[in-house]
Design a protein around this motif. Sequence first.
Motif, mmCIF file in Angstrom:
data_model
loop_
_atom_site.group_PDB
_atom_site.id
_atom_site.type_symbol
_atom_site.label_atom_id
_atom_site.label_comp_id
_atom_site.label_asym_id
_atom_site.label_seq_id
_atom_site.Cartn_x
_atom_site.Cartn_y
_atom_site.Cartn_z
ATOM 1 N N PHE A 243 -48.058 -41.114 22.015
ATOM 2 C CA PHE A 243 -49.014 -40.281 20.928
ATOM 3 C C PHE A 243 -48.137 -40.835 19.731
ATOM 4 C CE2 PHE A 243 -48.995 -37.267 17.490
ATOM 5 C CZ PHE A 243 -50.477 -37.202 17.074
ATOM 6 N N THR A 244 -48.837 -41.382 18.765
ATOM 7 C CA THR A 244 -48.365 -41.955 17.430
ATOM 8 C C THR A 244 -49.094 -41.029 16.438
ATOM 9 O OG1 THR A 244 -48.164 -44.169 18.293
ATOM 10 C CG2 THR A 244 -48.045 -43.857 15.784
ATOM 11 N N PRO A 245 -48.272 -40.089 15.570
ATOM 12 C CA PRO A 245 -48.777 -39.215 14.645
ATOM 13 C C PRO A 245 -49.078 -40.237 13.285
ATOM 14 C CG PRO A 245 -46.478 -38.757 14.712
ATOM 15 C CD PRO A 245 -46.760 -39.971 15.890
ATOM 16 N N THR B 225 -46.796 -28.273 25.388
ATOM 17 C CA THR B 225 -47.792 -28.586 24.136
ATOM 18 C C THR B 225 -47.192 -29.444 23.226
ATOM 19 O OG1 THR B 225 -48.771 -26.265 24.483
ATOM 20 C CG2 THR B 225 -48.780 -27.266 22.465
ATOM 21 N N LEU B 226 -47.865 -30.235 22.777
ATOM 22 C CA LEU B 226 -47.264 -30.911 21.675
ATOM 23 C C LEU B 226 -47.987 -30.303 20.322
ATOM 24 C CD1 LEU B 226 -45.559 -33.488 20.460
ATOM 25 C CD2 LEU B 226 -47.690 -34.685 20.234
ATOM 26 N N TYR B 227 -47.284 -29.574 19.362
ATOM 27 C CA TYR B 227 -47.832 -28.890 18.283
ATOM 28 C C TYR B 227 -47.423 -29.643 16.891
ATOM 29 C CZ TYR B 227 -48.823 -24.486 15.514
ATOM 30 O OH TYR B 227 -49.401 -23.849 14.934
ATOM 31 N N SER B 228 -48.484 -29.586 15.959
ATOM 32 C CA SER B 228 -48.223 -30.011 14.735
ATOM 33 C C SER B 228 -47.918 -28.937 13.781
ATOM 34 C CB SER B 228 -49.455 -31.006 14.283
ATOM 35 O OG SER B 228 -49.472 -31.198 12.813
ATOM 36 N N THR B 229 -46.786 -29.121 13.492
ATOM 37 C CA THR B 229 -46.122 -28.112 12.078
ATOM 38 C C THR B 229 -46.935 -28.273 10.698
ATOM 39 O OG1 THR B 229 -44.349 -29.482 11.706
ATOM 40 C CG2 THR B 229 -44.210 -27.636 13.520
ATOM 41 N N VAL C 126 -51.600 -30.637 19.045
ATOM 42 C CA VAL C 126 -52.302 -31.677 19.106
ATOM 43 C C VAL C 126 -53.065 -31.906 20.611
ATOM 44 C CG1 VAL C 126 -52.119 -34.496 19.398
ATOM 45 C CG2 VAL C 126 -50.721 -32.957 17.521
ATOM 46 N N TYR C 127 -52.247 -31.482 21.549
ATOM 47 C CA TYR C 127 -52.694 -31.386 22.779
ATOM 48 C C TYR C 127 -51.730 -30.463 23.698
ATOM 49 C CZ TYR C 127 -49.078 -34.391 24.253
ATOM 50 O OH TYR C 127 -47.573 -34.881 24.770
ATOM 51 N N ASP D 195 -60.416 -44.658 22.557
ATOM 52 C CA ASP D 195 -60.986 -45.614 21.428
ATOM 53 C C ASP D 195 -61.422 -44.557 20.332
ATOM 54 O OD1 ASP D 195 -60.126 -47.898 22.520
ATOM 55 O OD2 ASP D 195 -62.222 -48.270 23.439
ATOM 56 N N MET D 196 -62.109 -43.568 20.662
ATOM 57 C CA MET D 196 -62.880 -42.658 19.736
ATOM 58 C C MET D 196 -61.851 -42.102 19.028
ATOM 59 S SD MET D 196 -63.410 -39.238 18.925
ATOM 60 C CE MET D 196 -63.432 -38.383 20.506
ATOM 61 N N LEU D 197 -60.677 -41.676 19.609
ATOM 62 C CA LEU D 197 -59.695 -40.860 18.747
ATOM 63 C C LEU D 197 -58.881 -41.618 18.001
ATOM 64 C CD1 LEU D 197 -58.396 -38.835 21.820
ATOM 65 C CD2 LEU D 197 -59.576 -37.901 19.960
ATOM 66 N N LYS D 198 -58.828 -43.089 18.136
ATOM 67 C CA LYS D 198 -58.175 -43.991 17.254
ATOM 68 C C LYS D 198 -58.503 -43.804 15.748
ATOM 69 C CE LYS D 198 -57.047 -47.583 20.483
ATOM 70 N NZ LYS D 198 -57.447 -49.147 21.038
ATOM 71 N N ALA D 199 -59.683 -43.374 15.565
ATOM 72 C CA ALA D 199 -60.087 -43.065 14.137
ATOM 73 C C ALA D 199 -59.091 -42.003 13.549
ATOM 74 C CB ALA D 199 -61.440 -42.584 14.084
ATOM 75 N N PHE D 200 -58.413 -41.101 14.301
ATOM 76 C CA PHE D 200 -57.741 -40.212 13.807
ATOM 77 C C PHE D 200 -56.166 -40.393 14.109
ATOM 78 C CE2 PHE D 200 -62.035 -39.036 15.165
ATOM 79 C CZ PHE D 200 -62.451 -38.441 14.016
ATOM 80 N N TYR D 201 -55.875 -40.749 15.469
ATOM 81 C CA TYR D 201 -54.385 -40.906 15.899
ATOM 82 C C TYR D 201 -54.579 -41.707 17.185
ATOM 83 C CZ TYR D 201 -55.637 -36.552 18.316
ATOM 84 O OH TYR D 201 -56.209 -35.408 19.163
#
Length: 284
Positions: free
Chosen positions: A41-43, A69-73, A79-80, A254-260
């Motif tokens: 994963f690349t934020p 869990t990978l969490y975005s502070t 994230v997931y 591929d769809m998620l690449k628009a976001f991360y």
Amino acid sequence: MRRLLFLLLLSSVCFFTLSEVVDNNFSKCKQFFLNNAPPDFTPANGVSVKPICQCLWNDKDEQVYLYATLYSTTWKIPVYSAYRFGSPNIGRCDAWYIEPQLDGDDEPCMQPTGYGTNIGNNQALYKDYYKSGYDKGHLYPVLHTNNHLSMLATSTMTNAAPQDRAFNQKQWLEHEKTVIKDLESCDDPLKAYVVTGVVPNLNKNVPKLKGRVTVSLYYWRATCCLKGGLYTGKGYYGPDNGIVKELPITELQDMLKAFYNIQIFPSIPKVTPPKRPRSENACN
């Protein structure tokens, strides 16, 4: 003595859960990733993420890790969450918890909501959802647990994001039931791996909860298990025109690449189409 006081404090709730913020490679809970390999994963620039091994104390005073869990502070949503499938599920108990470590507290274990005086700078709080119109949408859902401890551990603010109420209680719920039927056909359903994530809605016209918690744009899920000795998986996301769309995992990524950027199951060897039944998708 400290542990005893903690047990007494939580004696009035269904049970108690805790989690632990760990190093970036999830060293204490790799068992929840296929072949022990977390997603690549690349934020985005400026987005901070923290890995958490979600766990609880059992009745023998032992830590039991239950998922990751990978969490975005930054977004204050996960994230997931990654877990191993379990079924049949059991009854639900909605006792919600927070992760003190995310806000620099010395307490190493998850605590009930309302704990502490300086909690919330880096995570969502239960009160953020009050009268928001959104559900606390579970990533690791109760329906995919098969024991009491796992069920309890899903109800943590680090495993939830604001989700449209109607979608959560109808289309996404039916999707979770459909996944159960699919994964029960794996060679060994208890060795089916699932990663469920959130795409944040970064539209400035969509307000954050209490000005803090980012609302979800999409929920997504990827599954992988052995079927007939081959790694087989499916991708899902929604809402897409109000429904949950099924697609190959490669197309989901591929769809998620628009976001991360994320490679959900990085340890799977690529399999050429002639080696697989036409109706099955590979996990990469």
